[in-house]
Scaffold this motif. Structure first.
Motif, short mmCIF file in Angstrom:
data_model
loop_
_atom_site.label_atom_id
_atom_site.label_comp_id
_atom_site.label_asym_id
_atom_site.label_seq_id
_atom_site.Cartn_x
_atom_site.Cartn_y
_atom_site.Cartn_z
N GLU A 1 0.82 -1.21 0.00
CA GLU A 1 0.00 0.00 0.00
C GLU A 1 0.86 1.26 0.00
O GLU A 1 0.48 2.27 -0.59
N VAL A 2 2.00 1.19 0.67
CA VAL A 2 2.89 2.35 0.72
C VAL A 2 3.34 2.73 -0.69
O VAL A 2 3.28 3.90 -1.10
N ILE A 3 3.77 1.74 -1.46
CA ILE A 3 4.25 2.00 -2.82
C ILE A 3 3.09 2.40 -3.73
O ILE A 3 3.20 3.33 -4.54
N GLN A 4 1.97 1.71 -3.59
CA GLN A 4 0.81 2.00 -4.44
C GLN A 4 0.30 3.42 -4.22
O GLN A 4 -0.14 4.08 -5.16
N ASN A 5 0.35 3.89 -2.97
CA ASN A 5 -0.12 5.24 -2.66
C ASN A 5 0.92 6.31 -3.00
O ASN A 5 0.60 7.51 -2.98
N THR A 6 2.14 5.88 -3.30
CA THR A 6 3.20 6.84 -3.61
C THR A 6 3.28 7.15 -5.09
O THR A 6 3.44 8.31 -5.49
N MET A 7 3.16 6.10 -5.93
CA MET A 7 3.33 6.30 -7.38
C MET A 7 2.67 5.15 -8.12
O MET A 7 2.65 4.01 -7.63
N SER A 8 2.15 5.43 -9.30
CA SER A 8 1.55 4.38 -10.11
C SER A 8 2.65 3.49 -10.70
O SER A 8 3.80 3.90 -10.83
N ARG A 9 2.26 2.28 -11.06
CA ARG A 9 3.24 1.34 -11.61
C ARG A 9 3.79 1.84 -12.95
O ARG A 9 5.00 1.76 -13.20
N ASP A 10 2.92 2.36 -13.81
CA ASP A 10 3.37 2.84 -15.12
C ASP A 10 4.36 3.99 -14.97
O ASP A 10 5.37 4.05 -15.69
N LYS A 11 4.09 4.89 -14.04
CA LYS A 11 5.00 6.01 -13.81
C LYS A 11 6.36 5.51 -13.32
O LYS A 11 7.41 5.97 -13.79
N PHE A 12 6.33 4.58 -12.39
CA PHE A 12 7.58 4.04 -11.85
C PHE A 12 8.39 3.35 -12.94
O PHE A 12 9.61 3.55 -13.04
N GLU A 13 7.74 2.55 -13.75
CA GLU A 13 8.45 1.81 -14.80
C GLU A 13 9.02 2.75 -15.85
O GLU A 13 10.10 2.48 -16.40
N LEU A 14 8.35 3.85 -16.14
CA LEU A 14 8.88 4.81 -17.10
C LEU A 14 10.12 5.51 -16.55
O LEU A 14 11.11 5.70 -17.26
N ILE A 15 10.06 5.91 -15.28
CA ILE A 15 11.24 6.54 -14.68
C ILE A 15 12.41 5.56 -14.64
O ILE A 15 13.56 5.92 -14.94
N LEU A 16 12.10 4.31 -14.29
CA LEU A 16 13.15 3.29 -14.24
C LEU A 16 13.76 3.06 -15.62
O LEU A 16 14.97 2.83 -15.75
N LYS A 17 12.95 3.16 -16.65
CA LYS A 17 13.43 2.95 -18.02
C LYS A 17 14.40 4.05 -18.45
O LYS A 17 15.40 3.78 -19.13
N PHE A 18 14.14 5.28 -18.03
CA PHE A 18 14.94 6.42 -18.49
C PHE A 18 15.90 6.94 -17.42
O PHE A 18 16.56 7.96 -17.64
N TYR A 19 16.00 6.26 -16.31
CA TYR A 19 16.84 6.71 -15.19
C TYR A 19 18.29 6.87 -15.65
O TYR A 19 18.92 5.92 -16.09
N HIS A 20 18.81 8.10 -15.55
CA HIS A 20 20.15 8.39 -16.08
C HIS A 20 20.88 9.40 -15.20
O HIS A 20 20.26 10.17 -14.46
#
Length: 220
Positions: free
Chosen positions: A147-166
């Motif tokens: 619940e902590v992670i779900q209430n912090t950020m959506s999965r799609d948003k997290f995966e996009l940031i992880l994809k472009f993390y530089h």
């Protein structure tokens, strides 16, 4: 020659071998006796050392929390670097790739300082509470999900940031033998921060890594 004489000779030879081994061991021990050596320095170490920039408790009750120690080293300048380079790489990717209308990458929006902090917090939380894969943290079940992670950020948003993390600009030139060029801007900031927080003394013990690593490491 009788069997008794042969046994006597063998026992004498074995004692002789044993004595030679003992003498060798004694010689080894003698060579390992500690002897004091003269210091090559001109004088005693007189520099100030230790923690020179302590964590200041932000709360009125002078309580220092783990996040305070974390932010003492991971500064706003480092977060700004992550935000800037992540947004830059995402823009470079969008311009270089031909994406279909159904691609989730088209949902990308430049991230903010606060969103990067949330992203890093999720990474730390995932390290503390491990699940089979990333998707499990957003599951709506009693067995899995956070619940902590779900209430912090959506999965799609997290995966996009992880994809472009530089941490650096891919389009900048770098030396071919620099295996850490993608991490170098962040490593430079971390090194400066570590040096400003703690000054080592004259005696330093450098130990081996505490975490076993069996993979390939190109920059050894």
């Amino acid at each position: 020659m009788s069997s008794e004489e042969i046994d006597t000779d063998n026992s004498e030879n074995s004692r002789s071998d044993s004595n030679s081994k003992e003498e060798f061991s004694d010689n080894e021990l003698d060579s390992q006796v500690w002897n004091e050596i003269d210091s090559e320095s001109d004088g005693e170490f007189q520099e100030d050392y230790g923690i020179v920039d302590e964590v200041n408790p932000p709360s009125q009750d002078n309580t220092i929390y783990p996040i305070d120690c974390y932010r003492h080293f991971i500064t706003d300048e480092m977060i700004s670097l992550m935000v800037h380079e992540t947004n830059r790489y995402a823009q470079q990717h969008l311009q270089a790739q031909e994406l279909t209308q159904r691609s989730k990458t088209l949902q990308w929006k430049p991230i903010t300082h606060e969103e990067m902090l949330k992203f890093l917090g999720i990474i730390i939380e995932m390290g503390l509470i491990q699940m089979p894969n990333v998707d499990y943290y957003w599951r709506k079940s009693k067995l899995y999900g956070s619940e902590v992670i779900q209430n912090t950020m959506s999965r799609d948003k997290f995966e996009l940031i992880l994809k472009f993390y530089h941490f650096s600009n891919n389009e900048e030139q770098h030396e071919d033998d620099d295996k850490l060029f993608k991490l170098k801007p962040l490593l430079d900031l971390l090194q400066l921060r570590f040096m400003s927080v703690y000054v080592p003394g004259s005696i330093i013990s450098i130990d081996e890594t505490m975490v076993p690593w069996k993979g390939r490491l190109l920059f050894k």
